[in-house]
Structure formats: structure tokens, C-alpha cells
Design an enzyme around this catalytic site. Structure first.
Site, short mmCIF file in Angstrom:
data_model
loop_
_atom_site.label_atom_id
_atom_site.label_comp_id
_atom_site.label_asym_id
_atom_site.label_seq_id
_atom_site.Cartn_x
_atom_site.Cartn_y
_atom_site.Cartn_z
N CYS A 1 0.98 -1.11 -0.17
CA CYS A 1 0.09 0.22 -0.12
C CYS A 1 0.91 1.30 0.06
O CYS A 1 0.50 2.03 -0.78
CB CYS A 1 -0.79 -0.03 1.11
SG CYS A 1 -1.88 1.54 1.37
N CYS B 1 -1.47 1.63 -3.18
CA CYS B 1 -2.32 2.85 -3.01
C CYS B 1 -1.79 4.17 -2.94
O CYS B 1 -2.36 5.12 -3.55
CB CYS B 1 -3.38 2.56 -1.64
SG CYS B 1 -3.67 0.61 -1.01
N LYS C 1 0.14 5.35 -6.19
CA LYS C 1 -0.91 5.36 -7.02
C LYS C 1 -1.81 6.47 -7.15
O LYS C 1 -1.99 7.20 -8.04
CB LYS C 1 -1.53 3.98 -7.13
CG LYS C 1 -2.77 3.71 -8.09
CD LYS C 1 -4.07 4.34 -7.75
CE LYS C 1 -4.56 3.69 -6.26
NZ LYS C 1 -5.05 2.43 -5.97
N TYR D 1 -8.65 -3.84 -11.39
CA TYR D 1 -8.25 -2.56 -10.80
C TYR D 1 -6.88 -1.99 -11.33
O TYR D 1 -6.81 -0.78 -11.50
CB TYR D 1 -8.04 -2.82 -9.10
CG TYR D 1 -9.08 -2.81 -8.15
CD1 TYR D 1 -9.66 -2.00 -7.33
CD2 TYR D 1 -9.89 -3.93 -8.11
CE1 TYR D 1 -10.53 -1.71 -6.46
CE2 TYR D 1 -10.78 -4.21 -7.04
CZ TYR D 1 -11.22 -3.13 -6.43
OH TYR D 1 -12.31 -3.04 -5.44
N GLU E 1 -6.64 1.43 -13.31
CA GLU E 1 -5.98 2.67 -12.97
C GLU E 1 -4.78 3.11 -13.56
O GLU E 1 -4.60 4.36 -13.96
CB GLU E 1 -5.52 2.23 -11.04
CG GLU E 1 -6.89 2.15 -10.50
CD GLU E 1 -6.77 1.82 -8.85
OE1 GLU E 1 -5.43 1.69 -8.59
OE2 GLU E 1 -7.64 2.00 -8.03
N HIS F 1 -26.96 21.28 -2.06
CA HIS F 1 -27.14 21.56 -3.38
C HIS F 1 -26.01 22.85 -3.58
O HIS F 1 -25.75 23.70 -2.64
CB HIS F 1 -28.58 22.25 -3.68
CG HIS F 1 -28.54 22.86 -4.92
ND1 HIS F 1 -28.74 21.64 -6.07
CD2 HIS F 1 -28.94 23.84 -5.64
CE1 HIS F 1 -29.06 22.38 -7.21
NE2 HIS F 1 -28.93 23.75 -6.85
N GLU G 1 -25.87 14.98 -4.34
CA GLU G 1 -27.16 15.10 -4.07
C GLU G 1 -28.07 14.12 -4.84
O GLU G 1 -29.12 13.76 -4.50
CB GLU G 1 -27.72 16.29 -4.13
CG GLU G 1 -27.78 17.18 -5.53
CD GLU G 1 -28.24 18.49 -5.57
OE1 GLU G 1 -29.18 18.79 -4.82
OE2 GLU G 1 -27.42 19.34 -6.29
P1 NDP Z 1 -7.73 -8.46 -10.45
O1 NDP Z 1 -8.04 -9.69 -10.15
O2 NDP Z 1 -8.49 -7.17 -10.06
O3 NDP Z 1 -7.77 -8.39 -12.05
C1 NDP Z 1 -6.87 -9.06 -12.81
C2 NDP Z 1 -7.15 -8.74 -14.29
O4 NDP Z 1 -6.38 -9.56 -15.03
C3 NDP Z 1 -8.58 -9.51 -14.66
O5 NDP Z 1 -9.13 -8.40 -15.60
C4 NDP Z 1 -8.54 -10.62 -15.12
O6 NDP Z 1 -9.41 -11.15 -16.21
C5 NDP Z 1 -7.01 -10.34 -15.95
N1 NDP Z 1 -6.30 -11.75 -16.05
C6 NDP Z 1 -5.94 -12.72 -15.05
N2 NDP Z 1 -5.21 -13.63 -15.67
C7 NDP Z 1 -4.95 -13.38 -16.73
C8 NDP Z 1 -4.30 -13.88 -17.87
N3 NDP Z 1 -3.52 -15.22 -17.81
N4 NDP Z 1 -4.33 -13.36 -19.13
C9 NDP Z 1 -4.97 -12.18 -19.46
N5 NDP Z 1 -5.48 -11.43 -18.24
C10 NDP Z 1 -5.55 -12.07 -16.98
O7 NDP Z 1 -6.25 -8.00 -10.05
P2 NDP Z 1 -5.25 -6.86 -9.88
O8 NDP Z 1 -4.09 -7.09 -10.20
O9 NDP Z 1 -5.95 -5.56 -10.90
O10 NDP Z 1 -5.31 -6.16 -8.54
C11 NDP Z 1 -5.37 -7.16 -7.31
C12 NDP Z 1 -6.11 -6.69 -6.28
O11 NDP Z 1 -5.53 -5.84 -5.73
C13 NDP Z 1 -7.55 -6.42 -6.66
O12 NDP Z 1 -8.40 -7.27 -6.80
C14 NDP Z 1 -7.72 -5.39 -5.33
O13 NDP Z 1 -8.58 -6.30 -4.37
C15 NDP Z 1 -6.58 -4.74 -5.21
N6 NDP Z 1 -6.46 -3.22 -5.55
C16 NDP Z 1 -7.37 -2.48 -5.02
C17 NDP Z 1 -7.21 -1.04 -5.50
C18 NDP Z 1 -8.05 -0.35 -4.77
O14 NDP Z 1 -8.71 -0.46 -3.89
N7 NDP Z 1 -8.13 0.91 -5.66
C19 NDP Z 1 -5.97 -0.89 -6.39
C20 NDP Z 1 -5.46 -1.80 -7.16
C21 NDP Z 1 -5.54 -3.00 -6.71
P3 NDP Z 1 -10.73 -11.65 -15.82
O15 NDP Z 1 -11.51 -10.63 -15.38
O16 NDP Z 1 -11.32 -12.40 -17.24
O17 NDP Z 1 -10.41 -12.78 -14.88
#
Ligand code: NDP
Length: 453
Positions: A43, A48, A51, A177, A181, A436, A441
Site C-alpha cells: 500500500c 495505494c 498510485k 483494478y 487505474e 445543493h 445530492e
Molecule cells: P484483479 O484480480 O482485480 O484483475 C486481474 C485482471 O487480469 C482481470 O481483468 C483478469 O481477467 C485478468 N487476467 C487474469 N489472468 C489473466 C491472464 N492469464 N491473461 C490475461 N488476463 C488475465 O487483479 P489486479 O492485479 O488488478 O489487482 C489485485 C487486487 O488488488 C484487486 O483485486 C484489488 O483487491 C486490489 N487493488 C485495489 C485497489 C483499490 O482499492 N483501488 C487498487 C489496486 C489493487 P478476468 O476478469 O477475465 O479474470
């Protein structure tokens, strides 16, 4: 108690580990924390906080353009990547120090090296074995590497903050995510961004309206989102770029490729298996409702247990664990209605069920939806719109889903999260006066259900 060197030994000084250490230290327990990387974990160092700082930086690009409509004249702004990196690094170093002080000020022993379990009550750090009555594994997660030929050319979110050169052409793999982002942030900072997502629409699991809406807004701002597309392999070009072979044919050349295809629990090499600690197939420590593994002296919290990978969840789990072990045990983590924000541009804020999940779960729902041009953009010249949506369980009028895409959505929905936690009904929303003129709102002025089922 005295037969061990410590009462509590925590492996990992990320959000969960530091919170557990502080609370245990405040109670006068003898606590040690081992960490071989910067204090604060993902984080603070590569998640976080940096970022969000980069997201602020990226938003300036729009603000400069929008200022004209409000009467401002600016010289052509220019962006310096090195300045942003240096200022971010200084701020993170300040936070690292604070994290250290938070622990040492309550008597926590900090061991700045990698730890490995060598017994149910024993941890080896730098060749020294320390014993503790209880151990907490709080080692977080780690980006899943790109699993394609040439995948080693891709970077993860660990590296993107400190790229030597600003990537003029960035390819982002994934639709979660992190991918969304960084696609937004680097697009805002001036990179040409192409985001490849293997499925039909980015942000699977979020409300479908939210997904479509944010994808459309991101595209308007310049992110080239290509759904149904994945990378097949990466090759270094003679010019120093990276050639990305695309599923379905075609290729792209980029200066950097960010692989954001998920994060896995960080348990390799910790010695957990040797101590008989049960791990899930993805490496997550399997714990009970009190964060205890099958080895009774070993506990785990945060991303390493792979429940919900969010900092506030790790903090809540750490507080519940310490309360259970050393307090009155009244504290527990409620995993329902966890509010979350995705810092895309524009932001997403969401709590509770998507319309699709609510339909599957509740017999009858009512859905309220509005999208509009925010007041600011009546003069700014921006075509950005805002989406707000409420999902209501018709049986008891409770608001069970609340979603927003728009400026500062996370800020807006934090308060609504309290209302939903308190079980607010749509009637309570209706009885609440708006502020407002704000965008927020709209959440208390939506009267006509869009869909009845
Ligand atoms: P996520 O699990 O959110 O997303 C992973 C993405 O990668 C999905 O779109 C998935 O597709 C895709 N994917 C997985 N495997 C493959 C593959 N082999 N080939 C191609 N695409 C693939 O993971 P992130 O890494 O983005 O983030 C991890 C976690 O960190 C999040 O789930 C969240 O909990 C946390 N986080 C929170 C944030 C916040 O609160 N703002 C910011 C950043 C991270 P599919 O959907 O098809 O499975």
C-alpha cells in the site's frame, strides 16, 4: 509466557502487520516484526499511496485544459516525470519512517531481514532463531508474472512507479483494478495507452452499467481499450521497444508493457509447508474466523489469506486478531458491504451488490439510475459524465447496491457506506435532503425506478 523470546512475532510490515504490531505493542506485549523490504508494504510503497499521488498528477492535465472555460490562460504546461518520481519517493520515505516510529515507539523490535518459519513457535532471521508464543504471517501478495514467451520483458505494478524513462507508449494487460487505474493514470500523464483485456468488458464483477460507463469515459479520454484481446508474447525490437503479439493477429510496439493480471499470496519460501500450515492451491494461508491456521500458534491476516485484497480489510483483520488474542474478542470483521473505489479517470465508487448479483440474490429489486453532465463541466468544455445507481431490495426497501462513476466517487460514497451499513432504506434516502449544488445530492433525489423485476 516467558519461555519465549517474544509474545508475538509478525512476519511482514505491511498494512496488516504494522497494525497488529502497534496494537500488540500498545498492550505491553513483547512484539517483533521482520521485514526485508521497505516498511508499509504494498500500500505505502508500490500500491495505494503512490498510485493515488500519480493519479492526482494525471488529473492536472485535464484541469489545465478545463481552466480555459473558467477564464484562465496558461502557457502550454509540460510534465516532468523525474520530478514526480523524486517527490513521490521523498513522501514514501517519510511514510516509511513514520511506520517505523509507530512500531518502535510502542516497544516493537524491528528486524530488517527476511524471516522463515523453522518451528510452530520459531522464526529464523539472519541466521538467528527467535521463539514466540504466537506468530502472524502478514506477507501480503505479489504480482502474478506474465505467463507468455518473453513475459520477462513486462513490468508489474512494483516497477511502474520508478521507470527510468516515461513510457510514451504503454501497453497494459488486464481489466482489473490495477490495469484500469494505471491505464487512466498514464493516459492522463500523456502516454499513448493501449489496454488489452481478454474478456468482454473490463472490471468483471462490477456493476455492468459501471463497467460500460467507465470504459466509455476512459476511451473518450484516449485509452485504447481492446476487449477480447490478450497478448501472446513479447519480443525486444532493435529500436529498444517491446513488440506485443496480439491474440487474433496484429501487434503493437510499446516502450513498456504493464502486466496487471492479478496478485498471488506471498507465501513462497516462508517455510509454512514444512510446519504443516495448510495453504490453498494459490498459496493463501487457510485460516478460520479468528485468522488462525491449522497450526494453532500461527495466524495470518491481509492479502496473504486472499479474502479481500484491500488495505482497510487487512487493517480490520489485524485489529480483530489482536482483539481476539489479547482483548475481549468483541471485534470481528464484517465482509458485507465493503466500500471500494477504483481510481480510474473518472473514479468508480461502489458498495454492495451489482444489479446482476442483486437480481440473482433477491426476489425483486428496484433500480434507480441517473447519468448527467456535472455542473463543473458546463463551463469546463469536458464531455465527462457522471453515473449514479442505486439497487434496492423491494422486499424491505433496503438499499443493497450503490454505485458511482464520477469525480471523487470514493469520497462521495464513503458516507453512503455508513448509511448502508446501518441498513438504510430507500425511504431514508428519499427523506434525506440533498446538498445543493453537488453531484452527490443525486443519490437522494432519484425517484423513479428504471427497471422493475
Ligand atoms: P484483479 O484480480 O482485480 O484483475 C486481474 C485482471 O487480469 C482481470 O481483468 C483478469 O481477467 C485478468 N487476467 C487474469 N489472468 C489473466 C491472464 N492469464 N491473461 C490475461 N488476463 C488475465 O487483479 P489486479 O492485479 O488488478 O489487482 C489485485 C487486487 O488488488 C484487486 O483485486 C484489488 O483487491 C486490489 N487493488 C485495489 C485497489 C483499490 O482499492 N483501488 C487498487 C489496486 C489493487 P478476468 O476478469 O477475465 O479474470
Amino acid at each position: 509466557m516467558t519461555r519465549h523470546d517474544f509474545d508475538l512475532f509478525i512476519i511482514g510490515a505491511g498494512s496488516g502487520g504494522v497494525r497488529a504490531a502497534r496494537l500488540a505493542g500498545q498492550r505491553g506485549l513483547r512484539v517483533a516484526v521482520a521485514e526485508d523490504a521497505a516498511l508499509g508494504g504494498t500500500c505505502v510503497n508500490v500500491g495505494c499511496i503512490p498510485k493515488k499521488l500519480y493519479s492526482f498528477a494525471a488529473h492536472y492535465a485535464e484541469s489545465f485544459e478545463e481552466a480555459h472555460g473558467f477564464g484562465w490562460t496558461l502557457d502550454a504546461p509540460s510534465f516532468d516525470w523525474a520530478t514526480l518520481k523524486a517527490n513521490r519517493a521523498a513522501e514514501i520515505a517519510r511514510l516509511n519512517r513514520i511506520y517505523g516510529e509507530l512500531m518502535t515507539s510502542v516497544g516493537v523490535t524491528l528486524l530488517r531481514a527476511r524471516a522463515r518459519l523453522v518451528g510452530a513457535h520459531a522464526v529464523e532471521v539472519d541466521g538467528v532463531v527467535h521463539s514466540a508464543e504466537r506468530l502472524v504471517v502478514a506477507t501480503g501478495g505479489w504480482p502474478v508474472p506474465a505467463d507468455v514467451p518473453g513475459g520477462e520483458l513486462a513490468i508489474s505494478s512494483n516497477e511502474i512507479f520508478d521507470l527510468a524513462e516515461f513510457p510514451k507508449r504503454l501497453v497494459v494487460i488486464g481489466g482489473g483494478y490495477i490495469a484500469c487505474e494505471f491505464a487512466s493514470i498514464f493516459n492522463g500523464l500523456g502516454a499513448e495507452v493501449t489496454q488489452l483485456y481478454r474478456g468482454e468488458q473490463i472490471l468483471r464483477g462490477f456493476d455492468d452499467d459501471v463497467r460500460d460507463f467507465v470504459a466509455a469515459e476512459m476511451k473518450k479520454k484516449g485509452v485504447d481499450i481492446r476487449v477480447g484481446t490478450n497478448m501472446l508474447g513479447l519480443v525486444r525490437t532493435s529500436g529498444g521497444g517491446i513488440r506485443v503479439a496480439l491474440s487474433g493477429g496484429g501487434e503493437l510496439v510499446a516502450d513498456a508493457v504493464l502486466c496487471a493480471t492479478g496478485r498471488a499470496p506471498n507465501t513462497a519460501g516462508l517455510g509454512l509447508e514444512a510446519q504443516g500450515v495448510a495453504l490453498a492451491p494459490n498459496g493463501a494461508v487457510v485460516v478460520d474466523e479468528h485468522y488462525r491456521s491449522n497450526v494453532t500458534s500461527i495466524h495470518a491476516v491481509g492479502d496473504v489469506i486472499d479474502r479481500v485484497q484491500l488495505t482497510p480489510v487487512a487493517l480490520a483483520e489485524a485489529m480483530a486478531l489482536i482483539d481476539h488474542l489479547y482483548g475481549d474478542g468483541a471485534r470481528c470483521v464484517d465482509y458485507t458491504h465493503i466500500p471500494t473505489a477504483v481510481f480510474t479517470h473518472p473514479n468508480i465508487g461502489t458498495i454492495g451488490f451489482s444489479e446482476r448479483d442483486a437480481r440473482a440474490r433477491f426476489e425483486k429489486i428496484r433500480v434507480f439510475r441517473t447519468d448527467f453532465k456535472p455542473l463543473r463541466h458546463t463551463l469546463s468544455g469536458s464531455s465527462e459524465r457522471t453515473l449514479m445507481k442505486l439497487v434496492v431490495d423491494a422486499a424491505n426497501d433496503r438499499v443493497v447496491g450503490l454505485h458511482m462513476v464520477g469525480a471523487d466517487a470514493g469520497e462521495t460514497i464513503q458516507g453512503f457506506a455508513v448509511a448502508m451499513k446501518a441498513g438504510a432504506t430507500k425511504a431514508v434516502f428519499d427523506a434525506t435532503l440533498g446538498i445543493h449544488p453537488t453531484a452527490a445530492e443525486e443519490f437522494v433525489t432519484m425517484r423513479t425506478p428504471m427497471v422493475a423485476s
